[in-house]
Design a protein around this motif. Structure first.
Motif, PDB file in Angstrom:
ATOM      1  N   ALA A 454       0.831  -1.212   0.000  1.00 26.42           N
ATOM      2  CA  ALA A 454       0.000   0.000   0.000  1.00 26.42           C
ATOM      3  C   ALA A 454       0.860   1.254   0.000  1.00 26.42           C
ATOM      4  O   ALA A 454       0.582   2.220  -0.726  1.00 26.42           O
ATOM      5  CB  ALA A 454      -0.922  -0.016   1.208  1.00 26.42           C
ATOM      6  N   ALA A 455       1.931   1.252   0.816  1.00 27.93           N
ATOM      7  CA  ALA A 455       2.809   2.418   0.885  1.00 27.93           C
ATOM      8  C   ALA A 455       3.526   2.639  -0.444  1.00 27.93           C
ATOM      9  O   ALA A 455       3.681   3.790  -0.898  1.00 27.93           O
ATOM     10  CB  ALA A 455       3.821   2.250   2.016  1.00 27.93           C
ATOM     11  N   LEU A 456       3.950   1.547  -1.087  1.00 26.15           N
ATOM     12  CA  LEU A 456       4.636   1.666  -2.370  1.00 26.15           C
ATOM     13  C   LEU A 456       3.704   2.173  -3.466  1.00 26.15           C
ATOM     14  O   LEU A 456       4.158   2.779  -4.443  1.00 26.15           O
ATOM     15  CB  LEU A 456       5.228   0.313  -2.771  1.00 26.15           C
ATOM     16  N   ILE A 457       2.418   1.955  -3.319  1.00 28.96           N
ATOM     17  CA  ILE A 457       1.443   2.478  -4.276  1.00 28.96           C
ATOM     18  C   ILE A 457       1.135   3.944  -3.992  1.00 28.96           C
ATOM     19  O   ILE A 457       1.009   4.769  -4.903  1.00 28.96           O
ATOM     20  CB  ILE A 457       0.144   1.640  -4.230  1.00 28.96           C
ATOM     21  N   LEU A 458       1.025   4.274  -2.706  1.00 32.81           N
ATOM     22  CA  LEU A 458       0.637   5.631  -2.323  1.00 32.81           C
ATOM     23  C   LEU A 458       1.692   6.668  -2.698  1.00 32.81           C
ATOM     24  O   LEU A 458       1.346   7.788  -3.105  1.00 32.81           O
ATOM     25  CB  LEU A 458       0.365   5.688  -0.818  1.00 32.81           C
ATOM     26  N   VAL A 459       2.965   6.335  -2.539  1.00 33.63           N
ATOM     27  CA  VAL A 459       4.012   7.333  -2.787  1.00 33.63           C
ATOM     28  C   VAL A 459       3.966   7.850  -4.225  1.00 33.63           C
ATOM     29  O   VAL A 459       3.864   9.068  -4.446  1.00 33.63           O
ATOM     30  CB  VAL A 459       5.407   6.773  -2.425  1.00 33.63           C
ATOM     31  N   PRO A 460       4.017   7.001  -5.255  1.00 36.23           N
ATOM     32  CA  PRO A 460       3.952   7.558  -6.620  1.00 36.23           C
ATOM     33  C   PRO A 460       2.580   8.138  -6.956  1.00 36.23           C
ATOM     34  O   PRO A 460       2.470   8.995  -7.844  1.00 36.23           O
ATOM     35  CB  PRO A 460       4.270   6.348  -7.511  1.00 36.23           C
ATOM     36  N   ALA A 461       1.527   7.674  -6.250  1.00 34.79           N
ATOM     37  CA  ALA A 461       0.192   8.210  -6.515  1.00 34.79           C
ATOM     38  C   ALA A 461       0.099   9.696  -6.191  1.00 34.79           C
ATOM     39  O   ALA A 461      -0.777  10.402  -6.712  1.00 34.79           O
ATOM     40  CB  ALA A 461      -0.849   7.433  -5.710  1.00 34.79           C
ATOM     41  N   ALA A 462       0.988  10.189  -5.345  1.00 35.83           N
ATOM     42  CA  ALA A 462       0.966  11.613  -4.978  1.00 35.83           C
ATOM     43  C   ALA A 462       1.580  12.500  -6.047  1.00 35.83           C
ATOM     44  O   ALA A 462       1.362  13.724  -6.045  1.00 35.83           O
ATOM     45  CB  ALA A 462       1.718  11.817  -3.663  1.00 35.83           C
TER      46      ALA A 462
END
Length: 770
Positions: A454-462
């Motif tokens: 989840a964290a690895l998805i959230l970072v580039p999503a920003a």
């Protein structure tokens, strides 16, 4: 809207502080109240954090004035401060191991020593400045370490000394580190809030340092007397079970030091990225850094306390996994904070209301240090030594973050990339901690693996949220906030944004136009085109600041000027100038010499340079560090570089106090719209000489005042009326003699390096966009 934001600052700071004090009360009421000596210890260490932060803000500010506010000097001075703390931590660890029952007394002596240095510190700095101001970078490094070495080593030694003392009472390393770190950091957060909202505004540098020294003397004196009385001496603890050995502590000390170092690196990286965001949103006001630091430190304090409180009875694996999850969450959350501020600006929500989000992420990263100490340091007579090593590693990581991110990384990557890099770094390191939580590589539980994904998805999503970030931070809900800038330059010196119409914004504040056409005078070029009206022979000229290069281009093509020295602190402007035809030739003009440096530092380092005119089209008087070129000290420095009959022409940005300061130093003055020309010789206006020079003016071989252009006649008539206005009743869009100015301005607030002008009084200053 910005003014409303600023007035909320003290309220928001106090709310955060109230929350933390409430947490202290809960803890103290349940446990610490059983030990009055502990309450005294916590109160002393809380108060100890306040002068330490005041010293840091003021000392760094004074040294910037001596050695420059260019990025190299800033990085060196900040790093020297933190390195002293690290060395002090190691020294405190050694002393705590050698004198295990003298922690309170040694703490008191350290506080008294720091207070004594504080009282004389500014005198020492200014005395040394007489011989070292304008020093080279290697000399600045050495001098910063020498000047800050003694007090910062004493400050850094206090935590290990008190940890050793408290561990002997409680038998709990994690609890001791967490609570001491909490109360001390909370004290620093309070000091930041007070400095931003009151101290520096009312007492200036010397008064604030004196108050800090007074508080430090009280803290040191009480600690020393308490230790001498024997009331705070720990009894020899007889634990119910033998104190665990280092092997039993749960984590090798080297691993704890690695975790502390990486968390320190990432935490400082967060602070640097957040400061850039806050600074732009606050229009580069001086209190922005102190307020961000207050929020940041309050968050770290809360995290250090709450994490240990909830995990104090957990096993090694559980605490290790908690560290990993905290890093994951901090990394994933941090990348959304700059866009959050921009979102608030666009929605007309005071941007400081985003402070709780920054507080939360800081709390997550701040919880790592005490947890690492809890796992790796045994509660025995070497506890202080162990904590000192972990704490020193954290400081070394912070220094690396300051230099690596602030000095190197920011020169190659923008705010978006740096935020994403730091977010990924925190997430990846958190994942590594989760993998090795049991002491060897093993797949983490399913919930932990899901958290990593989840964290690895959230970072580039920003990343898409950073689109239009800078226009939104600068213009908020104004129409310009939706425009796509023509150019954006980001480097370690700041952010330059050029809008499609050629308007330049630096640090979130208007900084000129790309324009040299007097017939299309959007940037009030008449203030520089009329130079020959009051300076008869400007052969050698110095310009402070380059910006768009428009004023420099006008000066470089002045028919009377033979040489032009320019000092600019941000090399990013050179990249922009090369892209605009109206100023591009400036970079290749043989009369022009451009130096990348702090102008004040450069002038100090070149006492042999003298000029017929010195020009400073500076920014607004309320901006951070603006007083460095408006104070009496700087005006006297400029005076030393003027030839007989020389003139200093500088932007007062409509400040009556800045005008009064100039007339306080120089006997002769002339207001040129919102500029002030000052000199040691009478200033005599000569309209005919000015018109002769204007008729000869050519820029890149093309007449600046082209007689074939119908607008030229109107422009020359306006210029003539502008000069004639000096003999009329004062009007803003005109000139005004020094005699008239003195009578009209009267006694005003005189800017000095010590009182810092309006930098800390600027909450309600208006923000002109052009």
């Amino acid at each position: 809207m910005l003014d409303n934001c600023m007035t909320l600052t003290p309220v928001l700071s106090l709310l955060a502080i109230d929350f933390l004090i409430f947490a202290v009360a809960l803890y103290a009421g349940r446990k610490a109240a059983q030990r009055p000596a502990n309450l005294l210890l916590f109160a002393l260490f809380f108060c100890s954090g306040m002068p330490a932060l005041i010293y840091q803000i003021v000392w760094e500010r004074v040294l910037f004035g001596i050695y420059g506010v260019n990025s190299e000097s800033v990085a060196v001075i900040v790093s020297a401060f933190m390195l002293g703390l690290g060395v002090g931590s190691l020294l405190g660890g050694k002393l705590s191991a050698r004198y295990p029952r003298r922690g309170i007394m040694l703490f008191g002596l350290a506080e008294l020593g720091t207070a004594i240095f504080g009282l004389i510190s500014l005198s020492i700095f200014h005395w040394i400045a007489r011989f070292t101001a304008g020093a080279s970078l290697p000399e600045t490094i050495a001098l910063s370490i020498v000047l800050l070495g003694i007090p910062t080593v004493l400050m850094g030694a206090t935590l290990p000394l008190l940890v050793e003392h408290l561990v002997q009472l409680s038998g709990d390393v994690g609890q001791s580190v967490a609570f001491l770190y909490f109360v001390n950091t909370l004290g620093s957060a309070v000091a930041c809030a007070l400095s931003a909202s009151y101290l520096l505004r009312e007492f200036g540098q010397s008064g604030s340092v004196s108050l800090a020294a007074l508080l430090g003397t009280v803290v040191g004196g009480i600690a020393f007397l308490t230790a001498r009385s024997g009331e705070a001496q720990p009894a020899l603890r007889e634990p119910a079970v033998p104190a665990p050995s280092q092997a039993e502590a749960g984590m090798p000390l080297s691993i704890a030091m690695l975790i502390a170092g990486v968390s320190g690196f990432i935490a400082l990286g967060f602070e640097i990225a957040w400061f850039r965001t806050f600074s732009l949103a606050a229009s580069d006001r001086a209190p922005a850094f102190a307020l961000l630091l207050s929020t940041y430190l309050a968050g770290i304090a809360a995290g250090s306390f709450l994490a240990q409180r909830f995990l104090e009875r957990k096993g090694t694996v559980a605490v290790s996994r908690s560290i990993g999850v905290l890093m994951l969450t901090a990394g994933a959350g941090s990348v959304f904070l700059p866009p959050l501020v921009a979102h608030f600006m666009v929605r007309r929500i005071p941007f400081l209301l985003s402070a709780p989000a920054f507080f939360l992420v800081a709390a997550l990263i701040g919880s790592v240090l005490p947890l690492a100490c809890q796992l790796a340091v045994s509660p025995d007579e070497r506890a202080g030594r162990g904590v000192s090593l972990v704490y020193a590693a954290n400081i070394v990581g912070a220094v690396a973050g300051s230099l690596g991110i602030g000095f190197i990384w920011m020169n190659y990557f923008g705010l978006r990339q740096i935020s994403l890099h730091l977010g990924f770094a925190a997430v990846i390191f958190g994942a590594i901690v989760l993998v090795f939580a049991s002491g060897r590589a093993a797949a983490p539980p399913a919930w932990a693996s899901a958290a990593v994904v989840a964290a690895l998805i959230l970072v580039p999503a920003a990343s898409p949220l950073y689109a239009h970030l800078f226009p939104r931070l600068i213009f908020a809900d104004r129409p310009e906030g939706a425009e796509v800038p023509a150019h954006i330059v980001e480097n370690r010196n700041g952010v330059i944004v050029v809008m499609p119409d050629g308007a330049v914004f630096s640090g979130g504040v208007y900084d000129g136009y790309f324009n040299t056409d007097p017939n299309n005078d959007v940037n009030l070029l008449l203030r520089i085109y009329t130079l020959s009206a009051y300076q008869p022979n400007p052969k050698h000229v110095f310009e402070l600041g380059l910006s768009s290069g428009s004023w420099a281009q006008v000066l470089a093509n002045h028919p009377q000027i033979d040489s032009l020295d320019i000092v600019e602190i941000n090399p990013g402007y050179l990249k922009l100038i090369s892209q605009y035809p109206e100023v591009r030739s400036l970079l290749h003009n043989p009369k022009v010499h451009i130096y990348i440096d702090d102008a004040r530092r450069w002038l100090i380092a070149h006492p042999d340079r003298h000029y017929d005119a010195i020009i400073a089209n500076g920014s607004y008087y309320w901006r951070d560090n603006s007083c460095y070129i408006l104070s009496t000290e700087f005006l006297r420095l400029v005076r030393q570089h003027l030839n007989p009959g020389g003139v200093y022409l500088y932007n007062t940005t409509e400040s009556l106090d800045a005008l009064a300061t100039g007339l306080h130093v120089f006997p002769y003055g002339l207001r040129v719209l919102n500029f002030l020309a000052v000199s040691d010789s009478p200033i005599v206006l000569d309209k005919a000489r000015m018109l002769k020079v204007l008729n000869e003016y050519k820029i890149d071989g093309v007449p600046a005042f082209d007689p074939s252009n119908p607008k030229t006649r109107q422009t020359l008539v306006a210029y003539t009326a502008f000069v004639d206005s000096a003999s009329l009743a004062p009007q803003f869009l005109g000139m005004e003699t020094g005699e008239s100015l003195r009578a009209r301005v009267g006694k005003r607030y005189i800017f000095t390096d010590d009182n810092m002008g309006w930098e800390w009084r600027s909450w309600n200053a208006q923000i002109p966009w052009h």
